[in-house]
Design an enzyme around this catalytic site. Structure first.
Site, PDB file in Angstrom:
ATOM      1  N   LYS A 125      -9.676  25.759   8.503  1.00  0.00           N
ATOM      2  CA  LYS A 125      -8.807  24.593   8.696  1.00  0.00           C
ATOM      3  C   LYS A 125      -7.386  24.985   8.400  1.00  0.00           C
ATOM      4  O   LYS A 125      -7.126  25.849   7.557  1.00  0.00           O
ATOM      5  CB  LYS A 125      -9.223  23.469   7.751  1.00  0.00           C
ATOM      6  CG  LYS A 125      -8.683  22.107   8.127  1.00  0.00           C
ATOM      7  CD  LYS A 125      -9.388  21.576   9.362  1.00  0.00           C
ATOM      8  CE  LYS A 125      -9.552  20.106   9.376  1.00  0.00           C
ATOM      9  NZ  LYS A 125     -10.694  19.662  10.165  1.00  0.00           N
TER      10      LYS A 125
ATOM     11  N   ASP B  80      -6.404  18.266  14.959  1.00  0.00           N
ATOM     12  CA  ASP B  80      -6.914  17.435  13.864  1.00  0.00           C
ATOM     13  C   ASP B  80      -5.935  16.258  13.734  1.00  0.00           C
ATOM     14  O   ASP B  80      -5.270  15.920  14.725  1.00  0.00           O
ATOM     15  CB  ASP B  80      -7.024  18.281  12.581  1.00  0.00           C
ATOM     16  CG  ASP B  80      -7.902  17.621  11.516  1.00  0.00           C
ATOM     17  OD1 ASP B  80      -9.126  17.671  11.641  1.00  0.00           O
ATOM     18  OD2 ASP B  80      -7.359  17.042  10.556  1.00  0.00           O
TER      19      ASP B  80
HETATM   20  N1  GLU Z   1     -10.561  18.729  13.754  1.00  0.00           N
HETATM   21  C1  GLU Z   1     -11.866  18.432  14.273  1.00  0.00           C
HETATM   22  C2  GLU Z   1     -12.868  18.359  13.132  1.00  0.00           C
HETATM   23  O1  GLU Z   1     -12.515  18.107  12.000  1.00  0.00           O
HETATM   24  C3  GLU Z   1     -12.271  19.365  15.394  1.00  0.00           C
HETATM   25  C4  GLU Z   1     -12.349  20.802  15.027  1.00  0.00           C
HETATM   26  C5  GLU Z   1     -12.565  21.730  16.222  1.00  0.00           C
HETATM   27  O2  GLU Z   1     -12.772  21.253  17.320  1.00  0.00           O
HETATM   28  O3  GLU Z   1     -12.522  22.937  16.001  1.00  0.00           O
HETATM   29  O4  GLU Z   1     -14.043  18.473  13.333  1.00  0.00           O
END
Ligand code: GLU
Length: 418
Positions: A107, A147
């Protein structure tokens, strides 16, 4: 301000420890599941429109790569900090494993308020952020995505910057891209759509029909959840955004509400039924009041820790679908779970987003794109399979869905680590 990220990190870690012990893992193995493999924290300058150079703080945390490349979004928010990014990276490792994807968890984030930046400033900042992380991402290393407050346009800037740095095309390094830049049909709606797929799967196991839904948050996740739920026959009675919310007892129309929000800057004051918005259709409601409504299904789809020890006793919904990451604190989760509220954990409920990110990645690597129907069908098959496995485990072991999800995820990660 209280560090919400720290709380989320502590609860994610304590659940991993508890689950690890239950599964009989040794302490060193548990430690490897807790500690991130790599933590990148950096400060980088961005030129503002008035010529001033401002310093921003950014993160990319790579938690676990046993199952595959790190995967997870990049968040732009004033509350971003190291603990929050680490907590979210940890949840991504669990989420990708629960969803059966060949990914680990990561992240990223930048501490900023996007509402205070012009579009040009946002573009320069997104590119500068990529300059910082380019050395340690890649389609088989770490694959970022959107995100909170990031979107396909930002992914396009980031990918463009990345490709300039490496000197060749690499569309599978970012997901959640615009269609014309190698994105997947269905990705934008995927998290919301996935939440409704999971809700329907749950209701069919419970042999129940639920109707009224309240959704906190009207960003990408909350909006598409509300829209697709309304289209599937649920009654969405309340929605909100950071500036306030609306209650429309007869059920509101999410699409018209979005149009109204785009004009006014907030859903507050948008009481929309069908294609008409009228003050007589509803009443104003605060974010706190929305959570306490007597609805069948409550859907927190904004930020973390919104259901906590202060309001947990006032929650009336019998089903909670965690569409945000970490919307319930540990105390609130324990309390409501004990009371018999069915809580579908974030790592399952919102895994539709990363599932279609995976489909986008696969399509990008093959250079062959599926139709929207094909993508949606694969999403449905994949989530229904993930849900069935977790449900089965929770029933047979008489444990909560969250506990079952963490056990399933950790078993898979550990099998790959050994
Ligand atoms: N940000 C989204 C999550 O928390 C998607 C993450 C992604 O697609 O890699 O799941």
């Amino acid at each position: 301000m209280e560090n919400q990220g720290k709380k989320m990190l502590e609860s994610a870690q304590s659940l991993i420890i508890k689950t690890g012990k239950k599964l009989g893992l040794d302490n060193q193995l548990i430690k490897r599941l807790i500690e991130p493999e790599m933590v990148h924290e950096f400060n980088f300058p961005v030129k503002m429109d008035n010529g001033e150079i401002k310093l921003f703080k950014g993160f990319r945390i790579q938690h676990n790569s046993a199952l595959g490349p790190y995967k997870g979004g990049i968040r732009f928010h004033p509350q971003v900090n190291r603990e929050e990014s680490q907590a979210l990276a940890t949840l991504m490792s669990i989420k990708c494993s629960v969803a059966g994807l060949p990914y680990g968890g990561g992240k990223g984030g930048v501490v900023l308020n996007p509402k205070e930046l012009s579009e040009d400033e946002l573009e320069r900042l997104s590119r500068k952020y990529v300059d910082q992380i380019a050395a340690f991402i890649g389609e088989n290393i770490d694959v970022p995505a959107p995100d909170v407050n990031t979107n396909p346009k930002i992914m396009a800037w980031m990918l463009d910057e990345y490709e300039k740095i490496i000197g060749r095309k690499s569309p599978a390094t970012f997901t959640g891209k615009p269609i014309e830049k190698g994105g997947s049909l269905g990705r934008t709606e995927a998290t919301g759509r996935g939440g409704v797929i999971i809700l329907n799967a749950l209701l069919s196991k419970l042999r129940k029909k639920s109707h009224s839904i309240a959704v906190q948050g009207f960003g990408n996740v909350g909006y598409y959840f509300a829209k697709i739920a309304a289209e599937s026959g649920f009654k969405v009675v309340a929605v909100s955004d950071s500036r306030g919310g609306v209650l429309v007892k007869d059920g509101l129309d999410p699409q018209t509400t979005l149009k109204c929000k785009n004009e006014k800057g907030s859903v507050a004051g948008c009481y929309c039924r069908g294609s008409v918005c009228d003050l007589s259709f509803g009443q104003p409601i605060s974010n706190e009041e929305l959570l306490e409504l007597p609805v069948d299904v409550l859907v927190p789809a904004a930020l973390e820790n919104v259901i906590n020890e202060k309001n947990m006793k006032k929650i009336k919904a019998k089903i909670i679908i965690e569409m945000a990451n970490g919307p319930l604190t540990e105390e609130a989760y324990e309390y409501l779970n004990e009371k018999g509220v069915i809580i579908v954990p974030d790592v399952l409920a919102n895994s539709g987003g990363v599932t279609v990110s995976y489909l986008e990645w696969v399509q990008g690597k093959q250079g062959y794109w599926w139709t929207e129907e094909e993508v949606n069908q694969r999403l449905k098959d994949s989530l229904e399979k993930a849900f069935a496995g977790i449900w089965q485990k929770s029933q047979s072991k008489k444990i909560s869905l969250k506990q079952a999800a963490f056990e399933t995820a950790i078993e898979r990660i550990v099998a790959a680590m050994r």
